[in-house]
Design an enzyme around this catalytic site. Structure first.
Site, PDB file in Angstrom:
ATOM      1  N   HIS A   1      88.593  92.396  52.594  1.00 44.75           N
ATOM      2  CA  HIS A   1      87.545  91.671  51.877  1.00 44.75           C
ATOM      3  C   HIS A   1      86.392  91.389  52.835  1.00 44.75           C
ATOM      4  O   HIS A   1      86.607  90.936  53.955  1.00 44.75           O
ATOM      5  CB  HIS A   1      88.092  90.351  51.329  1.00 44.75           C
ATOM      6  CG  HIS A   1      87.053  89.494  50.667  1.00 44.75           C
ATOM      7  ND1 HIS A   1      86.714  88.235  51.124  1.00 44.75           N
ATOM      8  CD2 HIS A   1      86.267  89.725  49.591  1.00 44.75           C
ATOM      9  CE1 HIS A   1      85.777  87.722  50.346  1.00 44.75           C
ATOM     10  NE2 HIS A   1      85.485  88.606  49.415  1.00 44.75           N
ATOM     11  N   SER A   2      85.172  91.711  52.407  1.00 45.41           N
ATOM     12  CA  SER A   2      83.966  91.402  53.170  1.00 45.41           C
ATOM     13  C   SER A   2      84.038  92.047  54.553  1.00 45.41           C
ATOM     14  O   SER A   2      84.247  93.256  54.670  1.00 45.41           O
ATOM     15  CB  SER A   2      83.808  89.877  53.251  1.00 45.41           C
ATOM     16  OG  SER A   2      82.572  89.517  53.776  1.00 45.41           O
TER      17      SER A   2
END
Length: 695
Positions: free
Chosen positions: A350-351
């Site tokens: 994520h990210s």
């Protein structure tokens, strides 16, 4: 309890004078009296600190049954360990403590619960201690069998419990300052309800998870210790992701579950933030941080600076080492605890976590030559010298504290000053220079034939990079497995590659050890960027729309498309009407003798014109459909499949994109559409498909 009263009357007839003092334990009860009493069914709970408050959470029914069987087996509970929660936690039965297996977490107290009372500020029930619950159960048994209620007990905390009847049992808290002479239970504040047995309290108890694990997915978080708007950790967010996946397996893979073709997918979190910030960098930052707007500066130091840490060679090495070593450690531990596991492994980020995984995957080694060189690089300096038949000089290097890395930096003059003769000097320098060159050659380079990315140099000539893909110069660790699919959620990979100076990704490029790559993002996510335009820069096309998990587009998107189609139809009909009117207007001045003929022709044309118009529209529509049907070639990064996948925004989100921007970046953990896409792609590799394909 009328049935109990009638049974009590029958008991009174058989034994007319039961003495309350004659029964003080389970063993002294009459057999007929004991038949009236049904022992309470215990359920096991564990205690979690949520928002600085103790919350008792029930184990699922399967885990509770396993704990009860281990408790009632008659063996000594000390040293007895029972795996729970799908093997992610171990309960040490003797200690009554619950420990996380794969990550660091505070241990939780475990309790065998039978009696509960309602908490102070909420409607949740709190279990009594095991010892006091046993006292309550004995008192309740005597009250039932003897039909003598109004039983009064005092807890270890000097709290009063009164059993009025089977349906009314209350708990009084002592009032501060009240003496034991003048106070009575009815004067001690508002009574709290007491319940016997978990079936009498409102609590959700899940059935449990399938024992069979088909696939393992490691999930790497982004910046900061919190992963959503509720400031929860990566462990809690992955718990939500896993729960959603279990629900979707029951609804969308029902046939496969009924045929026992599948079990479940295990998601395990990987935490790199804590090891990074335990290096002492926080103390160094605090010394130079301004005292003003303290909370904002602390937030910046704890979250946003992680991006700058990753662009620093020193801390980038720490981050990639932590991520890779954690995934290797957890994978090894997982295989030890699940020796029958035969499934594959995938990774998700994520990210910023997706960028970390992208760089690690790009620098993996797959060829046999790379593996041999890597094995050769693990030799010690003493072994290298022995291989060169120069073992007598090892003591010289040991005295000067020269290891392999230092020796690779030494010049001929340095070796001469150590007193090493000319011949051995040349052998040593040649060996280490050759080894270094081999390592550089076998790094994932970006050759024109199979390169990743291209970059325009200062002269304006397009040339492929030969030094990685613009990452920080660190030594990327090797994973001990080959991931099948890489999922990126809300990923800034495209932006970072562009900022590093990369113009495009070669269509022939693919990860050395990973076959699949999915870039999943929300349309309002401010951190997410696309990947496909870097592979096919000259073609404009939309990303793949992720289907709604209920099998259709969201209503507001369908309404929007319907309005667009309606406006196009109105436009086409208006143009057709104008065209027919213009034709009839131009034919009006013809001679009268041709009027009938002209009228027939006009009517015929008027009748045929809508058909012609519809034919044209149909042809245009079919052409447009045909243009969309051929798949767009976006290279081999995802095995020839599409890479960019966009979620459908919710109706409320479409009202104000900016208002929901931050929430959009953190929405993936509870997104059914995201989880379903992950499950669909994972199980497709095993030849298992959804019950009904989503449109």
């Amino acid at each position: 309890m009328s049935s109990a009263e009638s049974q009590q009357e029958q008991l009174s007839q058989s034994d007319p004078s039961p003495s309350p003092n004659s029964c003080s334990s389970f063993e002294l009860l009459d057999m007929d009296a004991g038949s009236l009493y049904e022992p309470v069914s215990p359920h096991w709970f564990y205690c979690k600190i949520i928002d600085s408050k103790e919350t008792w959470i029930p184990f699922n029914s399967e885990d509770s049954q396993q704990l009860e069987e281990a408790y009632g087996s008659g063996k000594n509970c000390d040293g007895r360990v029972v795996p729970t929660d799908g093997g992610r936690y171990d309960v040490h039965l003797g200690e009554r403590m619950r420990y996380a297996v794969y990550w660091d977490e505070l241990a939780s107290e475990v309790r065998r619960c039978t009696w509960f009372y309602k908490g102070d500020k909420d409607n949740k029930y709190v279990p009594y201690s095991e010892s006091f619950s046993q006292v309550l159960e004995e008192t309740y048994m005597l009250a039932v069998t003897l039909d003598e209620w109004k039983k009064k007990l005092e807890s270890p905390n000097r709290e009063i419990i009164i059993l009025h009847n089977p349906k009314l049992m209350v708990h009084y808290q002592p009032v501060a300052g009240s003496d034991e002479w003048g106070s009575t239970p009815t004067e001690q504040g508002r009574p709290r309800t007491v319940k016997r047995g978990v079936e009498n309290i409102s609590v959700d108890i899940h059935c449990g998870e399938p024992l069979q694990i088909d696939h393992l997915v490691f999930v790497v978080h982004g910046i900061g210790p919190a992963c959503d708007l509720r400031f929860r950790s990566i462990v809690q967010c992955v718990n939500d992701f896993r729960s959603v996946s279990l629900n979707l397996l029951q609804t969308h893979f029902k046939k496969a579950q009924e045929n026992q073709q599948i079990g479940r997918v295990e998601f395990l979190p990987v935490n790199w933030h804590s090891p990074l910030h335990s290096t002492g960098v926080d103390v160094d930052l605090q010394r130079i941080t301004l005292p003003s707007i303290n909370r904002l500066r602390h937030f910046t130091n704890d979250t946003i600076l992680d991006v700058f840490f990753y662009n620093s060679p020193t801390y980038c090495q720490t981050i990639v080492d932590t991520v890779a070593s954690e995934m290797n450690r957890i994978y090894t531990l997982f295989l030890q605890r699940n020796p029958d596991f035969k499934g594959g492994v995938s990774i998700a980020g994520h990210s910023l976590g997706s960028l970390i995984l992208f760089d690690i995957l790009t620098n993996q080694k797959d060829s046999l030559g790379d593996m041999d060189n890597e094995k050769g690089d693990t030799l010690t300096l003493e072994e290298d010298l022995k291989k060169l038949q120069l073992s007598e000089f090892f003591s010289v290097f040991e005295k000067e504290k020269v290891d392999k890395e230092a020796l690779a930096l030494c010049t001929d003059k340095d070796l001469q000053e150590m007193g090493i003769p000319l011949g051995p000097r040349k052998k040593i320098l040649n060996h280490f220079r050759t080894r270094k060159n081999l390592m550089d050659i076998n790094r994932p380079t970006l050759q024109p034939a199979s390169g990743v990315c291209s970059k325009t140099d200062a002269t304006g000539n397009g040339d492929y990079l030969h030094v990685g893909i613009g990452q920080v110069s660190v030594k990327y660790p090797r994973l001990i497995y080959k991931p099948e699919i890489f999922f990126a959620f809300g990923s800034p990979i495209g932006m970072f590659l562009t900022v590093r100076g990369l113009k495009r990704i070669d269509p022939n490029y693919k990860f050395p050890t990973c076959k699949g790559f999915f870039n999943i993002y929300h349309p309002f996510d401010p951190v997410a960027y696309r990947i496909e335009p870097m592979v096919v820069p000259g073609v404009e096309f939309e990303p793949m729309l992720i289907p709604h998990h209920k099998g259709r587009k969201r209503m507001h998107l369908e309404l929007r498309e319907g309005l667009t189609r309606m406006s196009m139809d109105l436009k086409n009909n208006l143009l057709g009407s104008l065209r027919m009117a213009w034709k009839s207007f131009t034919r009006a001045p013809y001679p009268a003798l041709q009027a009938s003929e002209t009228t027939e022709e006009t009517e015929a044309e008027c009748e045929s014109s809508p058909e012609k118009l519809s034919d044209v529209n149909t042809e245009e529509t079919s052409v447009a459909v045909k243009e969309e049907v051929p798949p767009i070639n976006v290279g081999m990064l995802n095995g020839g499949q599409r890479i960019d996948y966009v979620l459908q925004e919710k109706p409320i989100e479409s009202f104000n994109e900016y208002l929901f921007a931050l929430q959009s970046h953190l929405c993936y953990w509870e997104s059914e559409d995201t989880v379903l896409l992950v499950l669909k792609e994972i199980y497709q590799t095993q030849g298992i498909f959804l019950d009904q394909p989503l449109q």
